[in-house]
Design a protein around this motif. Structure first.
Motif: not given
Length: 601
Positions: A498-499, A501-503, A505-506
């Protein structure tokens, strides 16, 4: 003046043919290339028959050359006027109700190469979405497809048919009757299935197919080449093999079966035709990377992108930085030179000791992150059932006279992830053993054997293979890394995903995506001054013993790894610092394999 430069939206085959060189020059200088509709991103039923269109994909099969009428005369029975027409860039001749083709005089035949292209197998969603955003033309959906057929005469003909004029005529909407061409042809004949006609390499992956007709012999295209084609679209329903006129078997002996006719002439609504005016071979298919790599800039920014990737992969590999370093090298590796039977640059990585007891789907979760970075990939669980039932190798189908695709028919720079953690107890049958052998050949030789029934033929490939396993893989590999997860990371793996995926960024993702593609395209050179390598190799040999001798293969493995360690850090040649990092990585990797620890559960 309207937006689309040089009237490419209205040019016809006749207009193009009248001044081909000039049109081609304009095409190559076209500033808004994306406005030529890309079939991959636009429904072919929204495109007009005879208009310019593009297709981007992989050459999947090649058919026999096709004869057509390059020039022919048309006689008007009412006005007695004679016109010369051309069949170049067309499948059908649009003739009026009162016109007849003269098959006896001034008829010039030529041949064109016919091949089947499919959208790039394994193209990941992020790349496809960028392509769609860039190439989807909304205005095409708002205008009706008004292409009307006049009298349709097929221009692909054998010489035997030339006297049988009546069999060729098909009345158009202005004639007395409109035969079967008005039927809906979205569904193929019951002779062959839709899947058979589309013939995609990867099962259960949405794709498109297109028949490409090539007029220039110099294109020199090969199976599995990545290409982008610009050409005139041909989507008339009458081209479907289901609507071939019945032949008198006494006058015209049948040379092909009904299945072959339909296979080679699928409904254009399913498989459009494109008559090529320009073909470009592609070095890559990353929509973020423009043509012409700026080497200096790529190398300058490489270290920054690498740090982002290293951070994310170390977390996903449960705190194991060494495994992350090897995975980065694997992701940028490709075959850069072939010598005899050697494929230099291949880097099959086997990552073992995965924590499958605690996380049974760990391998798939890791793949789901990797596919966000690479442009093309495919996840293949190595289950007994898959090995016994899947068609991995392409095979010639002589009944339909075509190549039936297999999972290993992939274009270069595709990442194949083999999940051995899914293997359960069971018996491999002859197909399963054959498939395992095919995977082994791909890994060792970077070649795929195509089955032509009476003989086998090997085709070069450039597929990066990552094998994920619990113990050492049953398949060969160039580098085997045993994972050393940190106990603290194991406890919070779901939170780590989850982290990450958050880190990621596009903006960071796109930096990594460009980094991985660009480094495959950068030319790497070895300088004359590699005295530090020679000295170290001599020392390594003198320190080795007879049980663990240091050989030339060990030096080769070190140099392959050193090349990738250098490139990943933004160096296009080997220096002492990168060499020392490489040696240290290999020492640690080999030490782990000798001192195995039980997997953390």
């Amino acid at each position: 003046m309207h937006d689309f430069a040089y009237d490419f939206d209205t040019v016809t085959p006749e207009v193009w043919r009248a001044n081909e060189e000039n049109w081609k020059k304009k095409l190559l200088n076209l500033p808004n290339w994306y406005k030529i509709p890309l079939i991959n991103c636009n429904a072919s039923h929204n495109l007009s028959d005879g208009s310019l269109a593009r297709f981007r994909g992989m050459v999947q099969d090649m058919h026999n050359p096709e004869f057509y009428f390059e020039e022919f005369e048309v006689f008007n029975t009412v006005t007695n006027e004679i016109k010369t027409k051309s069949g170049k860039y067309k499948d059908t001749a649009s003739i009026l109700e009162n016109e007849k083709i003269n098959y006896t005089e001034n008829l010039k035949s030529a041949q064109r190469q016919t091949m089947v292209a499919v959208t790039l197998p394994g193209l990941n969603d992020w790349a496809q979405n960028i392509e769609n955003d860039k190439n989807h033309l909304k205005h095409l959906e708002d205008q009706p497809n008004t292409s009307k057929r006049l009298n349709i005469t097929k221009l692909k003909r054998s010489y035997d048919e030339c006297d049988d004029e009546d069999a060729m005529e098909v009345e158009g909407s202005e004639g007395k009757k409109e035969p079967r061409v008005t039927e809906t042809v979205a569904e193929p004949s019951n002779v062959v299935s839709r899947e058979h006609l589309l013939n995609f390499p990867l099962p259960d992956v949405a794709s498109k197919s297109c028949i490409i007709k090539i007029y220039d012999d110099s294109e020199n295209l090969k199976l599995n080449d990545m290409i982008e084609v610009v050409g005139f679209l041909s989507v008339d329903p009458a081209l479907s093999g289901e609507f071939q006129p019945d032949k008198n078997s006494l006058i015209e002996p049948t040379t092909e079966t009904e299945a072959e006719t339909i296979t080679h002439n699928p409904p254009p609504s399913l498989v459009p035709r494109l008559h090529a005016v320009y073909v470009k071979k592609l070095d890559h298919c990353n929509p973020l990377v423009l043509d012409g790599v700026d080497k200096e800039n790529v190398l300058k920014e490489a270290n920054s992108a690498r740090e982002h990737l290293l951070k994310a992969l170390t977390e996903l590999l449960l705190g194991d930085q060494l495994a992350a370093e090897y995975l980065i090298c694997h992701l940028i590796a490709c075959v850069y030179l072939r010598q005899d039977t050697l494929s230099l640059g291949q880097f099959c990585l086997n990552m073992s000791n995965l924590p499958t007891k605690k996380y049974p789907n760990y391998a798939k979760q890791l793949y789901d992150i990797i596919k966000q970075f690479v442009t093309k990939s495919y996840y293949l669980p190595l289950t007994v059932d898959n090995m016994n039932t899947m068609a991995l190798l392409p095979k010639k189908d002589y009944d339909c006279n075509r190549l039936t695709s297999g999972v290993l028919q992939l274009s270069k720079h595709t990442h194949l992830v083999l999940d051995e953690t899914q293997m359960q107890q069971g018996q491999l049958d002859s197909t399963g053993v054959h498939n395992i052998s095919a995977l082994g050949n791909l890994i060792k030789l970077q070649k795929v054997e195509y089955d032509f029934k009476y003989y086998k033929m090997e085709f070069d490939s450039d597929i990066s293979v990552l094998v994920l396993s619990e113990g050492k893989s049953l398949l060969p590999s160039d580098y085997h890394v045993s994972l050393r997860p940190e106990a603290s990371s194991l406890e919070i793996f779901d939170a780590i995903v989850e982290a990450a995926t958050y880190y990621l960024k596009e903006e960071i993702m796109n930096t990594i995506r460009m980094y991985l593609t660009n480094l495959k395209l950068i030319k790497y050179s070895i300088t004359e001054d590699l005295q530090f390598v020679e000295e170290d190799f001599i020392e390594m040999r003198s320190n080795s013993d007879s049980d663990n001798p240091v050989t030339a293969d060990d030096l080769h493995r070190l140099l392959v790894l050193a090349r990738l360690v250098s490139l990943s850090r933004g160096f296009d040649t080997l220096n002492k610092e990168c060499w020392d990092i490489t040696k240290k990585m290999e020492e640690e990797r080999i030490k782990r394999l000798k001192n195995r620890v039980p997997p953390l559960s």
